[in-house]
Write a protein that holds these residues in place. Structure first.
Motif, PDB file in Angstrom:
ATOM      1  N   THR A  11     -47.521  -0.175  96.425  1.00 30.26           N
ATOM      2  CA  THR A  11     -47.149   0.200  95.052  1.00 30.26           C
ATOM      3  C   THR A  11     -48.335   0.628  94.210  1.00 30.26           C
ATOM      4  O   THR A  11     -48.164   1.252  93.178  1.00 30.26           O
ATOM      5  CB  THR A  11     -46.483  -1.001  94.338  1.00 30.26           C
ATOM      6  N   GLY A  12     -49.531   0.268  94.627  1.00 30.92           N
ATOM      7  CA  GLY A  12     -50.712   0.527  93.817  1.00 30.92           C
ATOM      8  C   GLY A  12     -51.123  -0.678  92.987  1.00 30.92           C
ATOM      9  O   GLY A  12     -52.232  -0.736  92.480  1.00 30.92           O
ATOM     10  N   ASP A  13     -50.230  -1.632  92.827  1.00 30.45           N
ATOM     11  CA  ASP A  13     -50.546  -2.878  92.123  1.00 30.45           C
ATOM     12  C   ASP A  13     -51.021  -3.881  93.179  1.00 30.45           C
ATOM     13  O   ASP A  13     -50.241  -4.308  94.041  1.00 30.45           O
ATOM     14  CB  ASP A  13     -49.298  -3.402  91.411  1.00 30.45           C
ATOM     15  N   PRO A  14     -52.302  -4.275  93.131  1.00 33.70           N
ATOM     16  CA  PRO A  14     -52.846  -5.147  94.182  1.00 33.70           C
ATOM     17  C   PRO A  14     -52.085  -6.460  94.352  1.00 33.70           C
ATOM     18  O   PRO A  14     -51.913  -6.929  95.478  1.00 33.70           O
ATOM     19  CB  PRO A  14     -54.292  -5.416  93.724  1.00 33.70           C
ATOM     20  N   GLU A  15     -51.628  -7.054  93.275  1.00 38.48           N
ATOM     21  CA  GLU A  15     -50.902  -8.329  93.356  1.00 38.48           C
ATOM     22  C   GLU A  15     -49.553  -8.147  94.060  1.00 38.48           C
ATOM     23  O   GLU A  15     -49.184  -8.933  94.936  1.00 38.48           O
ATOM     24  CB  GLU A  15     -50.710  -8.914  91.947  1.00 38.48           C
ATOM     25  N   ILE A  16     -48.825  -7.117  93.677  1.00 36.17           N
ATOM     26  CA  ILE A  16     -47.525  -6.847  94.307  1.00 36.17           C
ATOM     27  C   ILE A  16     -47.725  -6.450  95.767  1.00 36.17           C
ATOM     28  O   ILE A  16     -46.988  -6.911  96.651  1.00 36.17           O
ATOM     29  CB  ILE A  16     -46.750  -5.772  93.524  1.00 36.17           C
ATOM     30  N   ASP A  17     -48.727  -5.619  96.039  1.00 35.19           N
ATOM     31  CA  ASP A  17     -48.992  -5.197  97.414  1.00 35.19           C
ATOM     32  C   ASP A  17     -49.355  -6.388  98.299  1.00 35.19           C
ATOM     33  O   ASP A  17     -48.921  -6.474  99.446  1.00 35.19           O
ATOM     34  CB  ASP A  17     -50.115  -4.154  97.447  1.00 35.19           C
ATOM     35  N   ARG A  18     -50.138  -7.337  97.762  1.00 32.25           N
ATOM     36  CA  ARG A  18     -50.487  -8.533  98.517  1.00 32.25           C
ATOM     37  C   ARG A  18     -49.249  -9.361  98.821  1.00 32.25           C
ATOM     38  O   ARG A  18     -49.034  -9.813  99.953  1.00 32.25           O
ATOM     39  CB  ARG A  18     -51.504  -9.381  97.737  1.00 32.25           C
ATOM     40  N   ALA A  19     -48.389  -9.529  97.816  1.00 35.86           N
ATOM     41  CA  ALA A  19     -47.160 -10.301  98.009  1.00 35.86           C
ATOM     42  C   ALA A  19     -46.239  -9.614  99.018  1.00 35.86           C
ATOM     43  O   ALA A  19     -45.655 -10.273  99.882  1.00 35.86           O
ATOM     44  CB  ALA A  19     -46.449 -10.493  96.672  1.00 35.86           C
ATOM     45  N   LEU A  20     -46.108  -8.303  98.917  1.00 38.40           N
ATOM     46  CA  LEU A  20     -45.273  -7.566  99.868  1.00 38.40           C
ATOM     47  C   LEU A  20     -45.833  -7.652 101.284  1.00 38.40           C
ATOM     48  O   LEU A  20     -45.079  -7.825 102.248  1.00 38.40           O
ATOM     49  CB  LEU A  20     -45.139  -6.101  99.449  1.00 38.40           C
ATOM     50  N   SER A  21     -47.129  -7.549 101.412  1.00 39.80           N
ATOM     51  CA  SER A  21     -47.766  -7.647 102.723  1.00 39.80           C
ATOM     52  C   SER A  21     -47.517  -9.020 103.343  1.00 39.80           C
ATOM     53  O   SER A  21     -47.186  -9.134 104.521  1.00 39.80           O
ATOM     54  CB  SER A  21     -49.262  -7.383 102.582  1.00 39.80           C
ATOM     55  N   GLN A  22     -47.658 -10.064 102.540  1.00 43.46           N
ATOM     56  CA  GLN A  22     -47.418 -11.429 103.018  1.00 43.46           C
ATOM     57  C   GLN A  22     -45.947 -11.597 103.413  1.00 43.46           C
ATOM     58  O   GLN A  22     -45.638 -12.167 104.450  1.00 43.46           O
ATOM     59  CB  GLN A  22     -47.793 -12.443 101.946  1.00 43.46           C
ATOM     60  N   PHE A  23     -45.050 -11.070 102.583  1.00 42.09           N
ATOM     61  CA  PHE A  23     -43.620 -11.155 102.880  1.00 42.09           C
ATOM     62  C   PHE A  23     -43.298 -10.453 104.194  1.00 42.09           C
ATOM     63  O   PHE A  23     -42.548 -10.964 105.023  1.00 42.09           O
ATOM     64  CB  PHE A  23     -42.808 -10.549 101.732  1.00 42.09           C
ATOM     65  N   MET A  24     -43.858  -9.276 104.399  1.00 41.92           N
ATOM     66  CA  MET A  24     -43.601  -8.517 105.630  1.00 41.92           C
ATOM     67  C   MET A  24     -44.123  -9.264 106.855  1.00 41.92           C
ATOM     68  O   MET A  24     -43.480  -9.286 107.906  1.00 41.92           O
ATOM     69  CB  MET A  24     -44.214  -7.127 105.524  1.00 41.92           C
ATOM     70  N   ALA A  25     -45.287  -9.912 106.728  1.00 45.68           N
ATOM     71  CA  ALA A  25     -45.841 -10.674 107.844  1.00 45.68           C
ATOM     72  C   ALA A  25     -44.947 -11.866 108.178  1.00 45.68           C
ATOM     73  O   ALA A  25     -44.686 -12.152 109.352  1.00 45.68           O
ATOM     74  CB  ALA A  25     -47.258 -11.142 107.511  1.00 45.68           C
ATOM     75  N   GLU A  26     -44.456 -12.561 107.159  1.00 46.37           N
ATOM     76  CA  GLU A  26     -43.568 -13.705 107.385  1.00 46.37           C
ATOM     77  C   GLU A  26     -42.244 -13.255 107.984  1.00 46.37           C
ATOM     78  O   GLU A  26     -41.700 -13.907 108.875  1.00 46.37           O
ATOM     79  CB  GLU A  26     -43.350 -14.467 106.083  1.00 46.37           C
ATOM     80  N   THR A  27     -41.729 -12.148 107.497  1.00 48.55           N
ATOM     81  CA  THR A  27     -40.471 -11.619 108.019  1.00 48.55           C
ATOM     82  C   THR A  27     -40.609 -11.260 109.490  1.00 48.55           C
ATOM     83  O   THR A  27     -39.710 -11.511 110.286  1.00 48.55           O
ATOM     84  CB  THR A  27     -40.028 -10.393 107.199  1.00 48.55           C
ATOM     85  N   ALA A  28     -41.740 -10.689 109.865  1.00 50.46           N
ATOM     86  CA  ALA A  28     -41.975 -10.344 111.266  1.00 50.46           C
ATOM     87  C   ALA A  28     -41.946 -11.601 112.135  1.00 50.46           C
ATOM     88  O   ALA A  28     -41.413 -11.580 113.247  1.00 50.46           O
ATOM     89  CB  ALA A  28     -43.302  -9.612 111.414  1.00 50.46           C
ATOM     90  N   GLY A  29     -42.489 -12.702 111.635  1.00 51.45           N
ATOM     91  CA  GLY A  29     -42.458 -13.957 112.379  1.00 51.45           C
ATOM     92  C   GLY A  29     -41.043 -14.465 112.579  1.00 51.45           C
ATOM     93  O   GLY A  29     -40.678 -14.917 113.667  1.00 51.45           O
ATOM     94  N   PHE A  30     -40.212 -14.376 111.532  1.00 53.63           N
ATOM     95  CA  PHE A  30     -38.810 -14.790 111.646  1.00 53.63           C
ATOM     96  C   PHE A  30     -38.067 -13.907 112.639  1.00 53.63           C
ATOM     97  O   PHE A  30     -37.249 -14.388 113.419  1.00 53.63           O
ATOM     98  CB  PHE A  30     -38.105 -14.739 110.287  1.00 53.63           C
ATOM     99  N   GLU A  31     -38.355 -12.620 112.618  1.00 50.19           N
ATOM    100  CA  GLU A  31     -37.695 -11.684 113.532  1.00 50.19           C
ATOM    101  C   GLU A  31     -38.052 -12.015 114.982  1.00 50.19           C
ATOM    102  O   GLU A  31     -37.193 -11.968 115.860  1.00 50.19           O
ATOM    103  CB  GLU A  31     -38.086 -10.244 113.199  1.00 50.19           C
ATOM    104  N   GLU A  32     -39.292 -12.374 115.218  1.00 52.92           N
ATOM    105  CA  GLU A  32     -39.705 -12.733 116.575  1.00 52.92           C
ATOM    106  C   GLU A  32     -38.989 -14.006 117.028  1.00 52.92           C
ATOM    107  O   GLU A  32     -38.520 -14.089 118.162  1.00 52.92           O
ATOM    108  CB  GLU A  32     -41.223 -12.920 116.638  1.00 52.92           C
ATOM    109  N   VAL A  33     -38.869 -14.989 116.159  1.00 51.59           N
ATOM    110  CA  VAL A  33     -38.154 -16.219 116.509  1.00 51.59           C
ATOM    111  C   VAL A  33     -36.683 -15.913 116.776  1.00 51.59           C
ATOM    112  O   VAL A  33     -36.102 -16.411 117.738  1.00 51.59           O
ATOM    113  CB  VAL A  33     -38.309 -17.293 115.406  1.00 51.59           C
ATOM    114  N   ARG A  34     -36.066 -15.054 115.969  1.00 51.73           N
ATOM    115  CA  ARG A  34     -34.672 -14.668 116.191  1.00 51.73           C
ATOM    116  C   ARG A  34     -34.508 -14.031 117.568  1.00 51.73           C
ATOM    117  O   ARG A  34     -33.580 -14.344 118.307  1.00 51.73           O
ATOM    118  CB  ARG A  34     -34.207 -13.687 115.108  1.00 51.73           C
ATOM    119  N   ARG A  35     -35.441 -13.162 117.945  1.00 48.48           N
ATOM    120  CA  ARG A  35     -35.385 -12.510 119.260  1.00 48.48           C
ATOM    121  C   ARG A  35     -35.505 -13.550 120.372  1.00 48.48           C
ATOM    122  O   ARG A  35     -34.752 -13.520 121.347  1.00 48.48           O
ATOM    123  CB  ARG A  35     -36.495 -11.460 119.380  1.00 48.48           C
TER     124      ARG A  35
END
Length: 114
Positions: A11-35
């Motif tokens: 987004t260009g906002d460092p705080e939002i980008d950091r939160a989104l990046s962290q969310f995406m990393a956590e989501t990837a972990g959940f997806e791997e566990v689901r698989r």
């Protein structure tokens, strides 16, 4: 969402980008566990391996193999043997599911097992 190597979501906002990046990393972990859960099968056996079963994570019976020699056990003993093998398989899949999901609930779980 896009792949982790794609920065088009930023987004260009460092705080939002950091939160989104962290969310995406956590989501990837959940997806791997689901698989992994989808692929999990519990196994059990009876009568010295003459009866083997596999159950899915959902509890559904996936396979049942009865060696022809097991037919000599008689119907009642064979039925009890099958039920015991299913119970073992259910316990096995439950233990596997706990091992897969517990770190999501309590990230410190398993630290003392290493």
């Amino acid at each position: 969402m896009t792949t982790s190597g794609d920065n088009s979501w930023q987004t260009g906002d460092p705080e939002i980008d950091r939160a989104l990046s962290q969310f995406m990393a956590e989501t990837a972990g959940f997806e791997e566990v689901r698989r992994q859960i989808e692929e999990t099968r519990g196994r059990g056996e009876g009568a010295n391996g003459q009866v083997t079963v596999e159950v899915l994570a959902t509890g559904s019976l996936a396979t049942l193999r009865i060696d022809p020699r097991a037919m000599r056990l008689g119907s009642e003993v064979l039925a009890e043997t099958i039920l015991e093998a299913v119970r073992q398989a259910e316990e096995d899949v439950t233990n596997q599911m706990t091992a897969l999901t517990q770190p999501l609930i309590d990230p410190s779980w398993g630290d003392d097992r290493r």
